[in-house]
Design an enzyme around this catalytic site. Structure first.
Site, short mmCIF file in Angstrom:
data_model
loop_
_atom_site.label_atom_id
_atom_site.label_comp_id
_atom_site.label_asym_id
_atom_site.label_seq_id
_atom_site.Cartn_x
_atom_site.Cartn_y
_atom_site.Cartn_z
N VAL A 59 8.59 -2.41 -5.15
CA VAL A 59 8.82 -3.78 -4.66
C VAL A 59 8.17 -4.85 -5.56
CG1 VAL A 59 9.08 -3.04 -2.25
CG2 VAL A 59 6.83 -3.83 -3.05
N ASN A 85 6.80 -3.75 4.66
CA ASN A 85 5.63 -2.96 5.06
C ASN A 85 4.90 -2.34 3.87
OD1 ASN A 85 4.15 -0.95 7.00
ND2 ASN A 85 5.26 0.33 5.54
N SER A 137 -2.46 -7.93 7.89
CA SER A 137 -3.65 -7.11 8.20
C SER A 137 -4.69 -8.01 8.85
CB SER A 137 -4.24 -6.53 6.91
OG SER A 137 -5.52 -5.98 7.16
N TYR A 150 -6.92 -8.25 -1.57
CA TYR A 150 -6.07 -7.71 -0.48
C TYR A 150 -6.03 -8.72 0.68
CZ TYR A 150 -4.56 -4.33 3.15
OH TYR A 150 -3.90 -3.68 4.16
N ALA A 151 -7.21 -9.23 1.04
CA ALA A 151 -7.31 -10.12 2.21
C ALA A 151 -6.58 -11.43 1.97
CB ALA A 151 -8.78 -10.40 2.51
N LYS A 154 -2.80 -10.89 1.99
CA LYS A 154 -2.31 -10.72 3.36
C LYS A 154 -2.33 -12.05 4.12
CE LYS A 154 -1.49 -6.19 3.74
NZ LYS A 154 -0.11 -5.69 3.84
N1 LIG Z 1 -3.67 1.72 7.57
C1 LIG Z 1 -4.33 0.63 7.86
O1 LIG Z 1 -5.48 0.68 8.32
C2 LIG Z 1 -3.70 -0.73 7.66
C3 LIG Z 1 -4.37 -1.84 8.17
C4 LIG Z 1 -3.82 -3.10 8.00
C5 LIG Z 1 -2.64 -3.26 7.32
N2 LIG Z 1 -2.01 -2.17 6.81
C6 LIG Z 1 -0.77 -2.41 6.07
O2 LIG Z 1 0.27 -1.62 6.61
C7 LIG Z 1 1.21 -1.31 5.60
C8 LIG Z 1 1.50 0.17 5.60
O3 LIG Z 1 0.30 0.85 5.25
P1 LIG Z 1 -0.02 2.35 5.66
O4 LIG Z 1 -1.32 2.34 6.31
O5 LIG Z 1 1.14 2.95 6.33
O6 LIG Z 1 -0.23 2.98 4.20
P2 LIG Z 1 0.40 4.27 3.49
O7 LIG Z 1 -0.31 4.38 2.20
O8 LIG Z 1 0.41 5.42 4.42
O9 LIG Z 1 1.92 3.83 3.25
C9 LIG Z 1 2.25 2.77 2.38
C10 LIG Z 1 3.54 3.12 1.67
O10 LIG Z 1 3.89 2.01 0.81
C11 LIG Z 1 4.36 2.55 -0.42
N3 LIG Z 1 4.20 1.55 -1.48
C12 LIG Z 1 3.05 1.04 -1.96
N4 LIG Z 1 3.32 0.20 -2.97
C13 LIG Z 1 4.67 0.19 -3.13
C14 LIG Z 1 5.54 -0.47 -4.02
N5 LIG Z 1 5.08 -1.27 -5.00
N6 LIG Z 1 6.87 -0.27 -3.89
C15 LIG Z 1 7.35 0.57 -2.94
N7 LIG Z 1 6.56 1.24 -2.08
C16 LIG Z 1 5.23 1.05 -2.18
C17 LIG Z 1 3.48 3.78 -0.65
O11 LIG Z 1 4.05 4.68 -1.59
C18 LIG Z 1 3.40 4.36 0.76
O12 LIG Z 1 4.45 5.28 0.99
C19 LIG Z 1 0.62 -1.84 4.29
O13 LIG Z 1 1.20 -3.10 3.98
C20 LIG Z 1 -0.84 -1.99 4.62
O14 LIG Z 1 -1.45 -2.99 3.80
C21 LIG Z 1 -2.50 -0.90 6.97
#
Ligand SMILES: NC(=O)c1ccc[n+]([C@@H]2O[C@H](COP(=O)([O-])OP(=O)(O)OC[C@H]3O[C@@H](n4cnc5c(N)ncnc54)[C@H](O)[C@@H]3O)[C@@H](O)[C@H]2O)c1
Length: 250
Positions: A59, A85, A137, A150-151, A154
């Protein structure tokens, strides 16, 4: 409920995105699942069946996003749901941040969603109930060590979501702010530290546990449903009460 729905979910090969894709498929939707991790994407494709269409895409890359959007237009002619996402981040002290780290975080977390909305808005307008969910987030609202890029990315994504409701009326834009959710993303803190983090979080979160991917996916499906057609420009914190109770502890 989603039998006629065409949904595009980024970051669909792991964690929250995978669960969102799984729930949409279970409810009858056709899901175009995007990820840059080929191996995980293939495994997801095999596990979710015919209504999941895997598309490899980074992306951060405008040309790959253009190809993806052309595919959606040629194949379906419209889009009902876009879930921005995909995400990860490089955690760093402010004094150590270089251009590479800045661009890595901002390109994934902000540029990707901006370009996807730009290219997909015409297809979203063809839907009867078009809905965009941006995954921010709680880091957008509370501070944690080394999270500054990151913060702030977001936080920008949350403001971007709100702004879009004004600029692109007729499409609903909502933002979700997850707390600490048990997904492979937590390995960014070091795989060996994850059990201790989950224990720490369970002690701090009023709900007594870290979140699960389904806690987030349940809300995404509701927001995209015909029960939520007046919810627009909302930011929904899903953190078990963590933000009200103090800080991350990280
Ligand atoms: N897990 C947490 O605690 C948490 C908290 C707050 C926000 N988030 C947000 O939720 C979202 C999902 O996170 P998650 O926890 O499921 O993480 P995860 O690592 O399990 O999944 C994230 C997915 O995004 C894909 N990805 C990353 N960069 C990419 C790119 N440039 N192009 C295409 N795909 C890409 C990764 O390969 C992975 O499959 C993220 O945006 C993350 O910032 C997660």
């Amino acid at each position: 409920m989603f039998k006629e729905t065409i949904a595009l979910v980024t970051g669909a090969a792991s964690g929250i995105g995978l669960e969102i894709a799984r729930q949409f498929v279970e409810e009858g939707a056709t899901v175009v699942g995007v990820d840059w991790n080929e191996e995980n994407l293939q495994a997801t494709d095999e596990s979710l069946g015919d209504r999941f269409i895997a598309r490899l895409c980074d992306v951060r890359k405008a040309d790959q996003i253009r190809d993806l959007c052309k595919y959606i237009g040629d194949e379906f002619g419209r889009l009902d749901v876009l879930v921005n996402n995909a995400g990860t981040g490089i955690l760093q002290d402010p004094e150590e941040i270089g251009e590479m780290e800045f661009l890595f975080n901002y390109d994934i977390l902000l540029k990707g969603p901006v370009l996807l909305v730009k290219d997909l808005a015409p297809m979203l307008r063809k839907s009867a109930n078009p809905s965009v969910i941006n995954m921010a987030s709680v880091a957008a609202r509370i501070n944690a060590a080394k999270h500054v890029l990151y913060a702030t990315a977001k936080a920008a994504l949350e403001r971007y979501t709100q702004h879009l409701t004004r600029d692109l009326p007729g499409i609903r834009f909502n933002c979700i702010l997850p707390g600490v959710i048990e997904t492979p993303l937590l390995n960014n803190y070091g795989e060996e530290n994850v059990p201790a983090i989950l224990e720490l979080v369970a002690g701090r979160v009023p709900c007594g546990r870290a979140g699960k991917a389904e806690d987030i996916a349940n809300c995404v499906l509701f927001l995209c449903s015909d029960k939520a057609t007046y919810i627009n420009g909302a930011s929904i914190v899903i953190d078990g009460g963590l933000m009200q109770a103090g800080d991350f502890g990280l």
